[in-house]
Design a protein around this motif. Sequence first.
Motif, short mmCIF file in Angstrom:
data_model
loop_
_atom_site.label_atom_id
_atom_site.label_comp_id
_atom_site.label_asym_id
_atom_site.label_seq_id
_atom_site.Cartn_x
_atom_site.Cartn_y
_atom_site.Cartn_z
N GLY A 96 0.84 -1.20 0.00
CA GLY A 96 0.00 0.00 0.00
C GLY A 96 0.87 1.25 0.00
N THR A 97 0.75 2.06 1.04
CA THR A 97 1.38 3.37 1.07
C THR A 97 2.62 3.36 1.96
OG1 THR A 97 -0.79 4.41 0.80
CG2 THR A 97 1.00 5.82 1.56
N ALA A 98 3.70 3.96 1.47
CA ALA A 98 4.96 4.07 2.22
C ALA A 98 4.84 5.13 3.30
CB ALA A 98 6.10 4.42 1.27
N GLY A 99 5.84 5.15 4.17
CA GLY A 99 5.86 6.16 5.23
C GLY A 99 5.90 7.57 4.71
N ASP A 100 6.47 7.77 3.52
CA ASP A 100 6.53 9.12 2.94
C ASP A 100 5.33 9.43 2.05
OD1 ASP A 100 7.00 7.64 0.65
OD2 ASP A 100 9.04 8.40 0.32
N GLY A 101 4.33 8.54 2.05
CA GLY A 101 3.12 8.78 1.28
C GLY A 101 3.11 8.21 -0.12
N THR A 102 4.22 7.61 -0.58
CA THR A 102 4.29 7.03 -1.91
C THR A 102 3.39 5.81 -2.00
OG1 THR A 102 6.56 7.78 -2.18
CG2 THR A 102 5.82 6.00 -3.62
N ASP A 103 2.65 5.69 -3.11
CA ASP A 103 1.85 4.48 -3.35
C ASP A 103 2.78 3.41 -3.91
OD1 ASP A 103 0.11 2.46 -4.06
OD2 ASP A 103 -1.37 3.81 -4.98
N LEU A 104 3.15 2.46 -3.08
CA LEU A 104 4.14 1.45 -3.46
C LEU A 104 3.60 0.47 -4.49
CD1 LEU A 104 5.64 0.80 0.07
CD2 LEU A 104 6.66 2.13 -1.79
N ARG A 105 2.31 0.40 -4.66
CA ARG A 105 1.75 -0.50 -5.66
C ARG A 105 2.18 -0.10 -7.07
NH1 ARG A 105 -4.28 0.06 -3.35
NH2 ARG A 105 -3.49 2.21 -3.38
N ASP A 106 2.48 1.17 -7.26
CA ASP A 106 2.95 1.64 -8.56
C ASP A 106 4.39 1.23 -8.85
OD1 ASP A 106 0.51 2.91 -8.89
OD2 ASP A 106 1.24 4.82 -8.09
N LEU A 107 5.10 0.73 -7.83
CA LEU A 107 6.51 0.39 -7.97
C LEU A 107 6.78 -1.11 -7.91
CD1 LEU A 107 7.81 3.26 -5.68
CD2 LEU A 107 7.83 3.21 -8.17
N LEU A 108 5.70 -1.90 -7.84
CA LEU A 108 5.82 -3.35 -7.87
C LEU A 108 6.18 -3.82 -9.27
CD1 LEU A 108 2.65 -4.22 -5.77
CD2 LEU A 108 5.03 -4.40 -5.01
N LEU A 109 7.12 -4.73 -9.36
CA LEU A 109 7.52 -5.25 -10.67
C LEU A 109 6.49 -6.22 -11.22
CD1 LEU A 109 11.34 -5.81 -10.04
CD2 LEU A 109 10.26 -3.95 -11.33
N GLN A 110 6.18 -6.08 -12.50
CA GLN A 110 5.24 -6.93 -13.21
C GLN A 110 6.01 -8.12 -13.80
OE1 GLN A 110 1.81 -7.16 -14.27
NE2 GLN A 110 2.62 -9.07 -15.14
N PRO A 111 5.69 -9.36 -13.40
CA PRO A 111 6.40 -10.51 -13.96
C PRO A 111 6.02 -10.78 -15.40
CG PRO A 111 4.67 -11.26 -12.49
CD PRO A 111 4.71 -9.76 -12.38
N LEU A 112 7.02 -11.26 -16.17
CA LEU A 112 6.82 -11.64 -17.57
C LEU A 112 7.07 -13.14 -17.72
CD1 LEU A 112 8.89 -8.78 -19.27
CD2 LEU A 112 6.44 -8.75 -18.67
#
Length: 516
Positions: free
Chosen positions: A345-361
């Motif tokens: 979910g959300t990092a301590g600094d407010g970043t939405d970490l779901r946008d930084l998850l790697l998409q497997p190929l």
Amino acid sequence: MHAMHASHIAWRVATVVSCMAFAACHSDGAGPPAPGVTFSAEQVTLNPSGYAPLTARIHVESSTGTKVAVRVAGKHGATSDVRKAFDLLDTAHDVPILGLYPNSTNTVELTFTNASGTEVGQRIYTIATAPLLANTFPQITIDSKQEGMFAPGMTLVSYFGYGNTSSPQRPFIFDEFGDIRWYLDYASSPSLANLFYDDGVERLQNGNFYFGDGSSNRVYEIDGLGQVVNSWPLPGYQFHHEVQEKPNGNFLVTVSKQGATTVEDFVIEIDRTSKAIVRTWDLRTSLQYGRRTLTGDAVDWVHINAVAYDASDNTIIVSGRTQGVVKLDADNHVVWILGAHRGWGTAGDGTDLRDLLLQPLDRNGAPIADADVLDGSVNHPDFEWNWYQHAPLVMPNGHVMLFDNGDNRNFGGSPAYSRAVEFAIDPAAKTVRQVWAYGKARGAETYSRIVSDVDFLSTENHVIFSPGAVNRATNFGKVVEMDYVTQGIVFEATITPPIAQFGITLHRTERVALYP
């Protein structure tokens, strides 16, 4: 002929060495020196630092400038010899001797050459050593060895066996025949008597060794004789797990912040020269403290167990055992997250970490859309996430390789297997593709739910896979070296300690030359 023989005997008698305490030794000339070259002031000191029982120092002086080369005679022919040629041209030599056998009368040969490379003399010494410490070191079994195929050098083991709060950890180096040829014992050291190096010992760019110590709370540099060369304090922080040297000589150190309510969630950078802390990464800010997907521990919530530096973009790669692998930039911002998608979910600094998850190929480069694979509850035929991983490294091709322990795999952990695995990551597209893996087929035989190591040897194109805590009827660790292309085993050893504290035999291994 008789005159020459008498002269040779007189020369030999005149140069008998002075043997220091604990060193049963003597010197014998292997033929007279070249005309005009004499040797004097010879002295052999076994274990000169007091902390490396299979080392010695030989002092010898020559009447003219010479260079010296060392040969420690091996028990198994020329391939077990230890050799080192020194470049210094001098009349006084203090020669470090590494690679003695325990409980043996060792033969050490010094060969002297002049400035033009012509041999001008040779000295032979015998050095007697004590047995290894009783009930401390492991049995080492060489399971497989393909002559001429495995990487040169010996294996440095950051050993846990028999380590406890009343004795220091004792790293050792063994050769291809399973003989221990070097170890450290700091039991009598005023500063390192309770050495706890955690991940262990590695070699610096300058050839010395280094490690962090959780007892004295410092980073140490030592030479091959075990002598402390330098150390760095960690003011305000407590060492745990790992220290890594950056290309510029600075140190990356995994630490806990003293006085904080959480542990093992900071990384600091120490300036090599000034010894000041010049950068800090706080994972409570960059990651999601409240994520409890893989742990219920609110104190040791991320459990950083490794850090690696990526010189291509000046970032660090952090292994958080109970969160995943994360790349952070110099300002503590997340670049990507490698791990199962559940719970982010959300990092301590407010970043939405779901946008930084790697998409497997998949193997064809197509995105894997299966929600259960993304979540981590099932595997894909072409892709598996990393579970409670250790020892990430950046390969020459930019890929990330790591030891995938497999504990709690797919949120269940069965079947039990560990892997060395290589991922190709595109940071711009936020994708990840599994391109190489080893270990799944070996199952419980190489399953280590904790600790462990993997190394990529670029010169030989080999991988060393080292499960460090295999807990079966007998606890043991392994060192498995394989050809990267074929995955054929070129060297394998089993390390069985008398006691595996915490079930751990070893944390890391490194293939090293005994002399740098």
